[in-house]
Scaffold this active site. Structure first.
Site, PDB file in Angstrom:
ATOM      1  N   SER B 123      45.251  69.741  64.435  1.00 21.45           N
ATOM      2  CA  SER B 123      44.024  69.224  64.781  1.00 21.45           C
ATOM      3  C   SER B 123      44.227  67.965  65.791  1.00 21.45           C
ATOM      4  CB  SER B 123      43.145  68.805  63.750  1.00 21.45           C
ATOM      5  OG  SER B 123      42.116  67.944  64.367  1.00 21.45           O
ATOM      6  N   TYR B 147      43.026  63.523  56.423  1.00 20.61           N
ATOM      7  CA  TYR B 147      43.154  64.828  57.180  1.00 20.61           C
ATOM      8  C   TYR B 147      44.023  64.873  58.367  1.00 20.61           C
ATOM      9  CZ  TYR B 147      41.377  68.901  59.889  1.00 20.61           C
ATOM     10  OH  TYR B 147      41.399  70.125  60.450  1.00 20.61           O
ATOM     11  N   LYS B 151      47.755  66.707  58.735  1.00 18.72           N
ATOM     12  CA  LYS B 151      48.076  67.901  59.815  1.00 18.72           C
ATOM     13  C   LYS B 151      49.037  67.352  60.649  1.00 18.72           C
ATOM     14  CE  LYS B 151      44.715  70.823  59.679  1.00 18.72           C
ATOM     15  NZ  LYS B 151      45.092  72.203  59.322  1.00 18.72           N
TER      16      LYS B 151
END
Lengths: 325, 325
Positions: B123, B147, B151
């Site tokens: 992402s 997050y 990632k």
């Protein structure tokens, strides 16, 4: 202040312990207690003016991390690591110690619900070729070893745990530390220390790479200085980017030898024997050479001015001020 | 070819499954079997010309990863993830699914001793402000969310497991995917889809940010195209840097609205109501805007030409070719 040091039995760990015992404080805060940890119990210094506990263990053993942070040490130096060559040879062990060990320690601190200063030794091995002429702190981490990968992940975890308020983290990427005292080891980078250490001890040293190889160095004393400066650094000066490339002396092998000549004379330099080794040369040529360390310099981290100073520190600190002429 | 898709029940997962069933092959290699996995068993397509197994589970459950790679699927799309907001709200769950899940899957493949193609959806959340005017692939990963951290760690693991020869990994960093079909969600980025989707459905949409906000978008169809292109990409073209920022359409909210006007007319645009929300604006202003995606473009990844095309794809793919005038 209670200080915990993992990997306290290693070369830098021992020099850090000596310095802390000598100083008796960090940034003016008196040290009240120290806990040393390594795979073999580190020798406790006998001249410390505060209690020093020494444990043997592996931070991934059950309850080991819990034991280490049970009394909430305010300052943690996490130096413990499986080194580059071993992490490459033993994939599982490298990930277990370098990744799981780091994460478990951070998780245990989070569960203990307090917020220590957490100084983590990362490495320039987080960078992988191809490189720009000078690697800035904004350059992406593209490690080409499992060790470098584990250190890069450690930096990411440290940044997130810091951002979330679980620790106050600083990750310092050390350059090659020379002159390493003691016996030669089998690291590909070993000759950077060897060509200084062996000749000063009256022994022959082998130089496996061309004189033109460029590399960045700092002394063990500078490394200890980086750790202490990191410990004293107000967290707000770092912001969210807690990983920092440390400064160092960037010079060629020829410049290293020239510095040795100035410090110790031609007789000592003659003990260096050139024996080109293409295997070692190829590894070393893939390593980063120059860094743009303006950020760590602006934050007050200091290395030596030149390679002569690095040699003089070795003579003073490890050889009792003298060498074999 | 046997294909495994984790997170197959999500929006992109479902569109990927539809496309694979329609194509019947990836890069000319016939699909012989497909395994779908998600926290709730994904609906198996009923028009597939090959067997499709569908499982409900969580890849970190005991033996779950072992079950998934038991038959050595040659191509794995690892889409399963706890999304940004949830990973921030539930620290443990985010690390468990996004980090442990990824690592466990890679470890299980390594233990199974075969070498699949492994396509991982990363992402642009791996990047964190401050940014240069256009973020190149060489910009460091400084995520400002858990997050994004998870990632970024996934990308590092994927690169190392690829370098060691355990998988053939590609990590693709997706831009914001619009227009998301279905109900509005509570993501801060939700309005980027909402201001197109709701007006086309005859409903009012709220725009919480200024018209000048710049952002990068790609359609769900483009996202599926990225995944398939990644699957077909010869590994040697990637080298050691397996993480890639995908291309997209970079435009302002004003340009999004202008595109909607051209595609659907003034009446539809009138359904957008401006209701400035400083909280949302502040979040969105911290996001990256422009990327330098020359690397993924050179490797043949393609997004839409402009935002009009993104709107037309939504009308065609999700609205059966029509909308409320």
């Amino acid at each position: 202040m209670h200080i915990l040091i993992t990997g306290a039995g290693g070369m830098i760990g021992r020099k850090l312990v000596d310095r802390l015992v000598r100083d008796g404080n960090v940034g003016g805060k008196p040290i009240t207690r120290m806990t040393l940890h390594d795979i073999a119990a580190p020798a406790a210094p006998n001249d410390a003016k505060f209690p020093v506990a020494s444990y043997a263990g592996d931070v991934t053993m059950p309850n080991e991390a819990t034991k280490l942070v049970a009394d909430a040490p305010e300052l943690i130096f996490h130096l413990a690591a499986v080194v580059s060559g071993e992490a490459e040879a033993d994939f599982d062990k490298g990930y277990r110690i370098n990744l799981d060990g780091m994460r478990l320690l951070l998780e245990t601190i989070r569960a203990r619900a307090y917020k220590p200063k957490f100084v983590f030794t990362s490495s320039i091995a987080v960078f992988g070729a191809p490189f720009p002429p000078a690697i800035p702190d904004e350059f992406h981490l593209t490690p080409l070893t499992s060790y470098g990968t584990q250190k890069a992940i450690g930096e990411l975890l440290l940044a997130d745990y810091t951002r979330r308020g679980f620790v106050e983290g600083v990750g310092i990427r050390l350059p090659s530390i020379v002159v390493r005292p003691g016996k030669p080891n089998r690291a590909a980078s070993g000759f950077f220390s060897g060509i200084i250490r062996e000749p000063l001890a009256g022994q022959e040293a082998v130089l496996p790479v061309p004189d033109t190889i460029l590399h960045m160095h700092a002394s063990p004393r500078a490394a200890v200085g980086f750790l202490l400066h990191a410990a004293e650094l107000p967290q707000e000066k770092l912001g969210t980017r807690v990983g920092l490339t440390m400064p160092g002396v960037c010079c060629t092998v020829a410049e290293q030898i020239e510095a040795l000549r100035r410090v110790a004379g031609e007789n000592v330099v003659k003990r260096i024997r050139r024996a080109p080794d293409l295997f070692v040369s190829k590894i070393v040529e893939g390593w980063p050479t120059r860094f743009d360390t303006r950020r760590s310099l602006a934050l007050g981290f200091r290395a030596e001015r030149d390679f002569e100073e690095i040699i003089r520190i070795h003579i003073e600190e490890d050889l009792g001020g003298t060498f074999v002429h």
